[in-house]
Design an enzyme around this catalytic site. Structure first.
Site, PDB file in Angstrom:
ATOM      1  N   GLU A   1       0.881  -1.172   0.000  1.00 53.59           N
ATOM      2  CA  GLU A   1       0.000   0.000   0.000  1.00 53.59           C
ATOM      3  C   GLU A   1       0.912   1.213   0.000  1.00 53.59           C
ATOM      4  O   GLU A   1       1.503   1.563   1.023  1.00 53.59           O
ATOM      5  CB  GLU A   1      -0.919  -0.013   1.231  1.00 53.59           C
ATOM      6  CG  GLU A   1      -1.883  -1.177   1.272  1.00 53.59           C
ATOM      7  CD  GLU A   1      -2.870  -1.175   0.112  1.00 53.59           C
ATOM      8  OE1 GLU A   1      -3.133  -0.086  -0.449  1.00 53.59           O
ATOM      9  OE2 GLU A   1      -3.371  -2.247  -0.241  1.00 53.59           O
TER      10      GLU A   1
ATOM     11  N   CYS B   1      -1.979   9.342   2.151  1.00 54.93           N
ATOM     12  CA  CYS B   1      -1.691   9.008   0.756  1.00 54.93           C
ATOM     13  C   CYS B   1      -2.896   9.248  -0.149  1.00 54.93           C
ATOM     14  O   CYS B   1      -2.751   9.220  -1.372  1.00 54.93           O
ATOM     15  CB  CYS B   1      -1.196   7.572   0.633  1.00 54.93           C
ATOM     16  SG  CYS B   1      -2.242   6.363   1.434  1.00 54.93           S
TER      17      CYS B   1
END
Length: 447
Positions: A218, A252
């Site tokens: 991720e 993010c």
């Protein structure tokens, strides 16, 4: 805030041995026993949510209101994993679909993969650690977690909660250590899975060294939102402001690029600036704070340099653009930039700060192409009332998730979350992560 012992080589090896040994105990637990551990951990997290939120705020500089939401989300993650632990199953195969299969029955069942290694980031030091641990335990795996060096205390608190909840000794091991020591774990063949959340540069380098183990990444993003002329503009702006600048943009999926139809561009730009100026920047422990500090002064200096580079190349600062107060410390005012050349870092790389870039477009297809013009592909938001455009965006955008009339920063913890291109491999969310922590095994019966 506290002191943490960093593991040396010997302590790290002892932790690995402990984690590997614990897998044998974990794999023998029935699904209801795994669910019971997660349920007890859920009760402890809920009871200690205030303590955990204060730990997050003090370690990571996350505003206390956002830290409370992270503690709540950790409870969501544990709830979803607890429920999934009871649902792991398999399928019946019609082997007689072809003549040689007559008289045969096929069954599949998912079995725990093996000891797992989780490496977590600093920006969500509780919930993203839970996203490593919870599906591992639900699947019947043991896990060693290396927490981020900037935020180890919250991860250690969560590890202690799982011990208290009755996880087998060593099933959850949290080991703070320096990167150069922990780096050897990536290639350690005793681990069957590596789950890493962090920067693309580090993540893809780990994949290259991980050997035969399964790898889930991720990684970073450069999240974009499209605001079409038919959108509810007030609603879009109300969602975009906290999505771009909340937690100082240190997510993010923080909104970094905003593409607005030219007909409504000026109105949206003014409204976004008004919203950004209204945010309170300051002490993360203050209940009134909307935007806290960035993680350290090096990050603040980098963000200042990126803004200066953009303005030198012709970009306009619509609001913000400086550290405050007096240009010192780690507080950066929410910044909106316009007319940014597309190749500059502030536009094409992951900012990880309270900075967003605004740009007009004339055609919806052009906007979709500009969102795709990025090495990243995590999530994207599209504000429109037109179902056809929404479905076209879903079809064409090269991202892991398309959110219609919602910002790409939005996430519910049981949904499949992950990206494409440089943004990673695999999906988080307990139901989807359990597929990575398990492997199918086939049984064939001839009768």
């Amino acid at each position: 805030m506290g002191e943490v012992a960093l593991a040396d080589e010997a302590a790290l090896e002892a932790a690995v041995v402990r984690t590997v040994a614990a897998f044998e105990a974990m794999r023998r637990l029935a699904p209801f026993e795994r669910a019971a551990i997660l349920d007890r951990a859920l009760a402890l997290v809920t009871a200690r949510s205030g303590e955990l939120a204060r730990s997050i705020a003090r370690e990571a500089g996350k505003p206390i209101r956002d830290a409370r939401r992270e503690a709540e989300r950790c409870a969501f993650t544990l709830t979803a994993a607890r429920d999934e632990a009871r649902r792991i199953g398999g399928e019946v195969l019609s082997l007689d679909a072809f003549p040689p299969g007559r008289g045969h029955l096929g069954l599949t069942r998912r079995f725990p993969l093996g000891p797992a290694l989780g490496i977590s980031p600093w920006n969500f030091p509780l919930n993203l650690v839970a996203h490593k641990i919870a599906p591992a335990l639900a699947a019947g795996c043991s896990i060693l977690v290396k927490p981020a060096s900037a935020t180890p205390l919250t991860a250690l608190r969560l590890g202690a909660i799982f011990d208290e909840a009755g996880a087998p000794p060593g099933a959850v091991t949290v080991v703070p250590c320096r990167r150069e020591i922990g780096d050897r774990l990536v290639a350690d063949e005793r681990f069957r899975l590596l789950s890493f959340t962090g920067s693309p540069e580090v993540g893809w380098g780990m994949k290259a060294r991980a050997g035969r183990k399964r790898v889930v990444l991720e990684l970073g993003g450069n999240a974009a939102a499209i605001v079409h002329e038919d959108a509810d503009l007030d609603d879009a702006v109300a969602r975009l402001v906290p999505a771009a600048f909340g937690y100082a943009g240190q997510s993010c999926i923080s909104v970094q690029r905003v593409f607005v139809h030219r007909k409504v561009y000026a109105r949206v730009a003014d409204a976004l600036c008004d919203g950004a100026r209204a945010l309170r920047v300051g002490d993360p422990l203050d209940e009134a704070t909307d935007v806290g500090p960035v993680i350290d002064e090096a990050a603040a200096l980098r963000l200042e340099a990126w803004i200066a580079q953009a303005t030198a190349a012709g970009a306009r600062v619509l609001c913000g653009g400086e550290r405050c107060p007096g240009g010192r410390g780690t507080l950066l005012s929410p910044t909106l930039l316009a007319d940014v050349p597309p190749g500059l870092p502030v536009a094409c790389r992951e900012v990880f700060g309270p900075i967003a870039v605004l740009a007009p477009y004339d055609d919806f297809h052009e906007a979709l192409a500009r969102v795709n013009d990025s090495p990243y592909g995590l999530q994207a938001g599209v504000f429109t009332r037109d179902l056809g455009r929404a479905l076209e965006a879903f079809e064409r955008l090269e991202v892991g998730g398309v959110l219609v009339n919602q910002v790409p920063t939005w996430r519910i913890d049981h949904m499949p979350y992950g990206g494409v291109k440089a943004s990673g491999l695999g999906r988080e969310g307990p139901h989807y992560a359990i597929d990575d922590y398990t492997e199918p095994r086939l049984l064939v019966l001839r009768f």
